[in-house]
Enzyme design. Structure first.
Site, mmCIF file in Angstrom:
data_model
loop_
_atom_site.group_PDB
_atom_site.id
_atom_site.type_symbol
_atom_site.label_atom_id
_atom_site.label_comp_id
_atom_site.label_asym_id
_atom_site.label_seq_id
_atom_site.Cartn_x
_atom_site.Cartn_y
_atom_site.Cartn_z
ATOM 1 N N CYS A 45 42.289 33.519 49.412
ATOM 2 C CA CYS A 45 43.669 32.745 48.433
ATOM 3 C C CYS A 45 43.955 32.190 50.041
ATOM 4 O O CYS A 45 45.044 31.256 49.871
ATOM 5 C CB CYS A 45 44.167 33.820 47.940
ATOM 6 S SG CYS A 45 44.547 35.119 47.995
ATOM 7 N N THR A 67 48.505 35.347 23.295
ATOM 8 C CA THR A 67 46.860 34.845 22.587
ATOM 9 C C THR A 67 45.866 35.657 23.872
ATOM 10 O O THR A 67 45.720 34.644 24.917
ATOM 11 C CB THR A 67 46.390 33.143 22.588
ATOM 12 O OG1 THR A 67 47.609 32.570 21.097
ATOM 13 C CG2 THR A 67 45.745 33.463 21.591
ATOM 14 N N GLN A 119 37.489 45.489 44.118
ATOM 15 C CA GLN A 119 36.155 44.962 45.270
ATOM 16 C C GLN A 119 34.666 46.160 44.870
ATOM 17 O O GLN A 119 34.110 45.865 45.646
ATOM 18 C CB GLN A 119 36.794 44.672 46.407
ATOM 19 C CG GLN A 119 37.410 43.874 46.897
ATOM 20 C CD GLN A 119 36.873 42.851 46.558
ATOM 21 O OE1 GLN A 119 35.425 42.589 46.679
ATOM 22 N NE2 GLN A 119 36.872 40.946 46.838
HETATM 23 N N1 PLP Z 1 42.481 42.292 44.566
HETATM 24 C C1 PLP Z 1 41.721 42.436 45.461
HETATM 25 C C2 PLP Z 1 41.460 43.501 46.142
HETATM 26 C C3 PLP Z 1 40.404 41.271 45.065
HETATM 27 O O1 PLP Z 1 39.866 41.033 46.390
HETATM 28 C C4 PLP Z 1 40.695 40.049 45.041
HETATM 29 C C5 PLP Z 1 40.840 38.763 44.855
HETATM 30 O O2 PLP Z 1 40.080 38.263 45.639
HETATM 31 C C6 PLP Z 1 42.451 39.954 44.193
HETATM 32 C C7 PLP Z 1 43.356 41.429 43.858
HETATM 33 C C8 PLP Z 1 42.933 39.146 43.263
HETATM 34 O O3 PLP Z 1 42.082 38.623 41.748
HETATM 35 P P1 PLP Z 1 41.951 37.747 41.061
HETATM 36 O O4 PLP Z 1 41.167 36.542 41.731
HETATM 37 O O5 PLP Z 1 41.399 37.595 39.979
HETATM 38 O O6 PLP Z 1 43.542 37.044 40.642
#
Ligand code: PLP
Length: 394
Positions: free
Chosen positions: A336, A248, A190
């Site tokens: 997510c 790859t 972040q």
């Molecule tokens: N770590 C943090 C602090 C994040 O905010 C995020 C995504 O929101 C991730 C990890 C995961 O990253 P990625 O979407 O590239 O898998």
């Protein structure tokens, strides 16, 4: 040039911490390298060697920006993979070397992409200690150090800045205790483009970044290794990238990542100033509307683009859909899990009651947000909240 997403004031994008659009010039790099370096970089014919050169040029550029050797940059599919590789890889290599599962120490503010591999290790017999947070989600780093010191070898996991409240974690304290035996993995996702690079970051045993948080396409990230880092691979196969990450490699994604990282670091100072300005405009406009809210973010020691607000009188389940219907693109926590009915575990760990955590919004501004949009967003949110308050009081 940054892409315009929609006509101004139609939909207002306030979810930058979840991911940004690809920058136009980075997209051009992606297209050009895709056309030009189309072969498999492991092939030994001329086209393969050309693709390999494009990949290695990108690796060198990333390494020079992150002050390390090119061999210590591993390209991954994103930060979820980079966090998994770091945490599982370091812990398993240490277990092999020391003959026992080493203690794991982490903050409760970590992203699920770091907490989930820690839980996997816990199930495999590694002792895991999660430290508490203050009201802004700042980790108790003294407690982390105390737990790490109970063993002659340990792995600590502490992010640079939190994706939900934006708080900047006290990484300097942990960095000063990092050694060949006291390992530290930093999820630095972040901070890039929003914060000046902190020299403490260079002391991390491993450091994860994700391209789509600063204008590269989705699907590319990196893990930066310190010189002496010992990791077991998680993904095995053809032995690419020093056998640390078989599969790859993608020269276009690697080149796009390098390009976007260069731009984000170059523009950081100006972006930060603009973001702070937009955040103040938004917040003042919302306050002037007389809407009561609690602040979970940290203005003085937080990401310049992030606000996290709770509206305790409202039914939180309706908040995100109502914002969406009114053209405000916001989220409730980690993207997510923002579709989930569960309250943010970070806000709950920071002391909010679950129903208040559920009635919270993360507003994260992008560097191309204009003043008129910041005003309009606050006005629209204020109106919507008033409407919801009336319904709640009936
Ligand atoms: N770590 C943090 C602090 C994040 O905010 C995020 C995504 O929101 C991730 C990890 C995961 O990253 P990625 O979407 O590239 O898998």
């Amino acid at each position: 040039m940054r892409p315009r997403r929609n006509s101004k004031l139609d939909r207002i994008f306030l979810d930058a911490n979840a991911g940004l659009a690809v920058r136009e010039e980075v997209l051009e790099t992606f297209v050009q390298v895709s056309r030009d370096a189309y072969a498999n970089p492991s092939s030994i014919h001329r086209a393969g060697r050309h693709a390999q050169a494009a990949l290695e040029n990108a690796r060198e550029e990333v390494a020079s920006l992150l002050l390390c050797a090119a061999r210590d940059i591993v390209f991954t599919s994103g930060a979820t993979e980079a966090n998994n590789l770091a945490i599982l890889g370091l812990a398993r290599a240490a277990k092999r070397l020391f003959g026992r599962p080493i203690p794991l120490v982490a903050s409760r503010a970590e992203h699920p992409a770091a907490l989930a591999p820690l839980r996997v290790l816990q199930q495999q017999g590694f002792p895991l200690h999660l430290v508490n947070l203050d009201a802004h989600a700042t980790a108790d780093v003294d407690a982390m150090l105390e737990h790490a010191a109970t063993s002659d070898v340990s792995l600590s996991v502490l992010q640079w800045a939190n994706n939900e409240t934006g708080v900047i974690q006290p990484i300097a304290a942990l960095a000063s205790h990092t050694s060949d035996d006291h390992l530290w993995h930093c999820d630095a996702v972040q901070g890039i483009g929003k914060l000046a690079m902190d020299p403490s970051l260079w002391r991390a045993t491993t450091l994860a970044l994700s391209g789509h948080k600063f204008g590269a396409p989705k699907g590319v990230g990196i893990l930066r290794l310190s010189e002496n880092a010992m990791l077991d691979p998680v993904q095995v196969g053809g032995g690419q990238q020093r056998s640390l990450r078989s599969g790859t490699e993608s020269p276009p994604l690697a080149a796009s990542f390098a390009h976007a990282l260069r731009l984000a670091m170059k523009e950081q100072k100006a972006s930060t100033a603009h973001l702070q300005n937009m955040r103040t405009i938004f917040l003042n406009a919302l306050q002037n509307l007389g809407i009561p809210f609690l602040s979970n973010h940290c203005m003085e020691h937080g990401l310049p683009n992030t606000l996290n607000l709770s509206f305790p009188d409202l039914d939180g389940r309706m908040l995100i859909p109502a914002c969406d219907a009114d053209g405000l693109e916001v989220s409730a926590g980690a993207a997510c899990s923002s579709g989930a009915a569960l309250p943010s575990s970070v806000l709950v760990a920071a002391g909010l009651a679950p129903e208040v955590a559920r009635a919270s919004l993360r507003i994260s501004l992008s560097a191309d947000l204009e003043e008129i949009e910041a005003f309009e967003a606050a006005k629209r949110l204020g109106k919507l909240l008033r409407r919801m308050c009336k319904v709640a009081k009936r």
